[in-house]
Design an enzyme around this catalytic site. Structure first.
Site, PDB file in Angstrom:
ATOM      1  CG  HIS A 185      -1.795  -0.925   1.519  1.00 50.95           C
ATOM      2  ND1 HIS A 185      -1.327  -2.077   2.092  1.00 50.95           N
ATOM      3  CD2 HIS A 185      -3.130  -1.337   1.374  1.00 50.95           C
ATOM      4  CE1 HIS A 185      -2.343  -2.986   2.286  1.00 50.95           C
ATOM      5  NE2 HIS A 185      -3.183  -2.515   1.794  1.00 50.95           N
ATOM      6  CG  ASP A 214       1.962  -1.106   3.567  1.00 46.55           C
ATOM      7  OD1 ASP A 214       1.387  -0.808   4.221  1.00 46.55           O
ATOM      8  OD2 ASP A 214       1.611  -2.053   2.581  1.00 46.55           O
ATOM      9  CG  MET A 227      -1.237  -5.912  -6.645  1.00 41.33           C
ATOM     10  SD  MET A 227      -1.306  -5.368  -4.990  1.00 41.33           S
ATOM     11  CE  MET A 227      -1.753  -6.686  -4.056  1.00 41.33           C
ATOM     12  CD  GLU A 249      -8.296  -7.975  -1.470  1.00 37.02           C
ATOM     13  OE1 GLU A 249      -7.321  -7.314  -1.977  1.00 37.02           O
ATOM     14  OE2 GLU A 249      -8.413  -8.407  -0.345  1.00 37.02           O
ATOM     15  CE  LYS A 252     -12.187  -8.720   5.142  1.00 34.21           C
ATOM     16  NZ  LYS A 252     -11.095  -8.099   6.086  1.00 34.21           N
ATOM     17  CD  GLU A 284      -7.914 -11.918   1.497  1.00 33.77           C
ATOM     18  OE1 GLU A 284      -7.441 -10.868   1.116  1.00 33.77           O
ATOM     19  OE2 GLU A 284      -7.914 -12.121   2.748  1.00 33.77           O
ATOM     20  CG  HIS A 295     -11.745 -11.248   1.607  1.00 32.08           C
ATOM     21  ND1 HIS A 295     -11.376 -10.038   0.640  1.00 32.08           N
ATOM     22  CD2 HIS A 295     -10.945 -11.249   2.735  1.00 32.08           C
ATOM     23  CE1 HIS A 295     -10.163  -9.502   1.482  1.00 32.08           C
ATOM     24  NE2 HIS A 295     -10.411 -10.096   2.810  1.00 32.08           N
ATOM     25  CG  ASP A 352      -5.213 -10.777  -2.013  1.00 34.14           C
ATOM     26  OD1 ASP A 352      -4.052 -10.578  -2.899  1.00 34.14           O
ATOM     27  OD2 ASP A 352      -5.610  -9.890  -1.488  1.00 34.14           O
ATOM     28  CG  ASP A 373      -9.781 -10.668   7.696  1.00 32.66           C
ATOM     29  OD1 ASP A 373      -9.499 -11.566   7.052  1.00 32.66           O
ATOM     30  OD2 ASP A 373      -9.606  -9.420   7.469  1.00 32.66           O
ATOM     31  CG  ASP A 408      -5.768 -11.922   6.695  1.00 34.23           C
ATOM     32  OD1 ASP A 408      -6.550 -12.276   5.580  1.00 34.23           O
ATOM     33  OD2 ASP A 408      -5.738 -10.708   6.945  1.00 34.23           O
ATOM     34  CG  ASP A 456      -3.996  -9.766   2.035  1.00 32.52           C
ATOM     35  OD1 ASP A 456      -3.060  -9.390   3.003  1.00 32.52           O
ATOM     36  OD2 ASP A 456      -4.906  -9.241   1.539  1.00 32.52           O
TER      37      ASP A 456
HETATM   38  C1  GCO Z   1      -8.138  -7.213   4.181  1.00 32.21           C
HETATM   39  C2  GCO Z   1      -7.703  -7.138   2.733  1.00 32.21           C
HETATM   40  C3  GCO Z   1      -6.375  -6.282   2.640  1.00 32.21           C
HETATM   41  C4  GCO Z   1      -6.251  -6.063   1.029  1.00 32.21           C
HETATM   42  C5  GCO Z   1      -4.999  -5.225   0.956  1.00 32.21           C
HETATM   43  C6  GCO Z   1      -4.646  -4.879  -0.613  1.00 32.21           C
HETATM   44  O1  GCO Z   1      -8.496  -8.132   4.482  1.00 32.21           O
HETATM   45  O2  GCO Z   1      -7.353  -6.351   5.200  1.00 32.21           O
HETATM   46  O3  GCO Z   1      -7.482  -8.571   2.462  1.00 32.21           O
HETATM   47  O4  GCO Z   1      -5.148  -7.014   2.988  1.00 32.21           O
HETATM   48  O5  GCO Z   1      -5.925  -7.153   0.214  1.00 32.21           O
HETATM   49  O6  GCO Z   1      -5.415  -3.943   1.372  1.00 32.21           O
HETATM   50  O7  GCO Z   1      -5.657  -4.141  -1.121  1.00 32.21           O
HETATM   51 MN    MN Z   2      -6.440  -9.201   0.556  1.00 30.22          MN
HETATM   52 MN    MN Z   3      -8.266  -9.895   3.701  1.00 32.66          MN
END
Ligand code: GCO
Ligand code: MN
Ligand code: MN
Length: 417
Positions: free
Chosen positions: A82, A85, A116, A209, A211, A245, A248, A273, A283, A285, A315
């Site tokens: 990002h 970041d 990306m 993306e 979610k 993702e 998601h 992702d 969530d 991850d 991700d």
């Molecule tokens: C989340 C998202 C993020 C995005 C990222 C890229 O659940 O926080 O998956 O990780 O993928 O912001 O746009």
């Molecule tokens: Mn993501």
């Molecule tokens: Mn995510």
């Protein structure tokens, strides 16, 4: 009328490629990640400090240049970020230049790429009621301008895919937002970004993306299906695709592999992702394959057999229990699991007993048209005649061997075949 603004007829859409099995030829035996596997991580993933809604950071911030060196040592292909970041919000242009030079030096030294990039439209307090879909036009202008800057940064570092994740696009108080207007504004923002990219000749594609929730109670474009339908309403639909993702779609209780398959079918899989997630949880991850290993297998088999040439992006982040060493174990684990599953997918295709079970299930027959003569009157008549001669009872009573096939998948994954 928000929907009557463009013509996206099939005229300029390239023909859909048939479902195919084009295996990428990788030597798999050691499961050692290498750049040609095209594994990527976000700065925010390996740089995750372990902060959660209940607890403070447990790991120190990771310097972007260090992340680049570590990821290259582990065999990754690229690193994504990002805007903030890499360049903290509020940096002066001199600071920005210094940071980018340092980052670029690390990229040049390691050969790591930036395939990306994206914008943080969710952390700043200004986005508390949404970014590109906030009711307040000033907030929206701030968000779109920030996105233009981030697209510029992405282009500067060679990114070919620009991800748009609407982290704050959504609502808790249902009465506070008109969803149809929010979609008008979402479309406006994506159209503005497409025009911006075209104007500067960046040659970048946008990946939306989806979610369903987190951080908002309900988010717009909650699933792959919603996003695919939304793309059809855009000014430049060919420039926009998906970044689905694993976590998601799983949070929505949906089958991620099916979502990816449909995105591929629409030629809209621009990025992916990868992570792990259990249905009904927050969530998570998690490290790829750490939950839902069978789902992960079917996904990898789909990606590897489809000839899809996009980045295998993770991700995800290390458990909060981990120190820095644990973070690198996490990153290595994501990539190794992918490679192991890719090897399992090959074995699946080479296994004679599985081939037999697939034949019993008639898997390949789905490629045969229902009406070989097409959809014309004669062909429809022919279909009727063929149907009239069928033995319905025989068709209805025959078993399909799915239990045996599915058990073979389990045994393959458990390592006994
Ligand atoms: C989340 C998202 C993020 C995005 C990222 C890229 O659940 O926080 O998956 O990780 O993928 O912001 O746009
Ligand atoms: Mn993501
Ligand atoms: Mn995510």
């Amino acid at each position: 009328n928000p929907t009557a603004h463009h013509q996206s007829g099939p005229a300029h859409v390239p023909p859909r490629e048939p479902a195919c099995h084009q295996w990428v030829n990788w030597p798999m035996s050691s499961f050692e990640p290498r750049p040609e596997h095209h594994f990527t991580f976000g700065l925010w993933t390996v740089g995750n400090t372990g902060r959660d809604p209940f607890g403070h950071e447990v790991r120190p911030p990771l310097d972007p240049a260090d992340a680049v060196h570590h990821l290259a040592d582990l065999g990754a292909y690229g690193v994504n970020f990002h805007d903030n970041d890499l360049v903290p919000h509020g940096s002066t242009s001199a600071e920005r230049a210094r940071i980018i030079t340092r980052f670029r030096t690390a990229l040049d030294a390691t050969g790591l790429k930036v395939p990306m990039a994206t914008t943080n439209l969710f952390s700043l307090p200004v986005f508390r009621a949404g970014a590109v879909t906030a009711n307040d036009p000033d907030v929206r202008r701030f968000a779109v301008a920030k996105t233009f800057d981030a697209i510029g940064l992405a282009a500067e570092l060679g990114a070919e895919v620009y991800v748009m994740w609407g982290g704050r696009e959504g609502v808790e108080a249902e009465a506070a937002t008109d969803v149809r207007l929010a979609l008008d504004r979402y479309k406006e923002a994506v159209d503005l970004c497409c025009e911006h990219i075209r104007h500067h000749g960046y040659g970048m594609r946008i990946a939306l993306e989806p979610k369903p929730n987190e951080p908002r109670g309900d988010m717009f474009l909650p699933t792959v299906g919603h996003a695919l339908a939304f793309i059809g309403e855009l000014e430049w639909p060919d420039m926009v695709g998906l970044n689905p993702e694993f976590a998601h779609e799983t949070m929505s209780g949906l089958n991620f592999t099916h979502a990816v398959a449909q995105a591929l079918w629409h030629r809209k899989l621009f990025h992916i992702d990868l992570n792990a997630q259990r249905i009904g949880r927050y969530d998570q991850d998690f490290r790829f394959g750490s939950e839902g290993i069978r789902d992960a297998f079917h996904l990898v088999r789909l990606l590897e057999s489809s000839g899809w040439d996009g980045m295998r992006h993770f991700d995800a982040h290390a458990y909060r229990t981990e120190d820095r060493d644990g973070v690198w174990e996490f990153a290595r684990g994501c990539m190794r699991t992918y490679l192991i599953l890719a090897e399992k997918a090959r074995r699946f295709d080479d296994d004679p007993e599985i081939a037999d079970a697939l034949a019993v299930a008639g898997v390949a027959d789905l490629a045969l048209p229902t009406s070989p003569g097409g959809t014309g009157a004669e062909a429809r008549e022919e279909l009727r005649r063929a149907a009239a001669g069928l033995d319905e009872a025989a068709l209805a009573t025959r078993g399909h061997g799915h239990e045996r096939l599915d058990q073979l998948v389990t045994e393959l994954l458990l390592g006994v075949r």
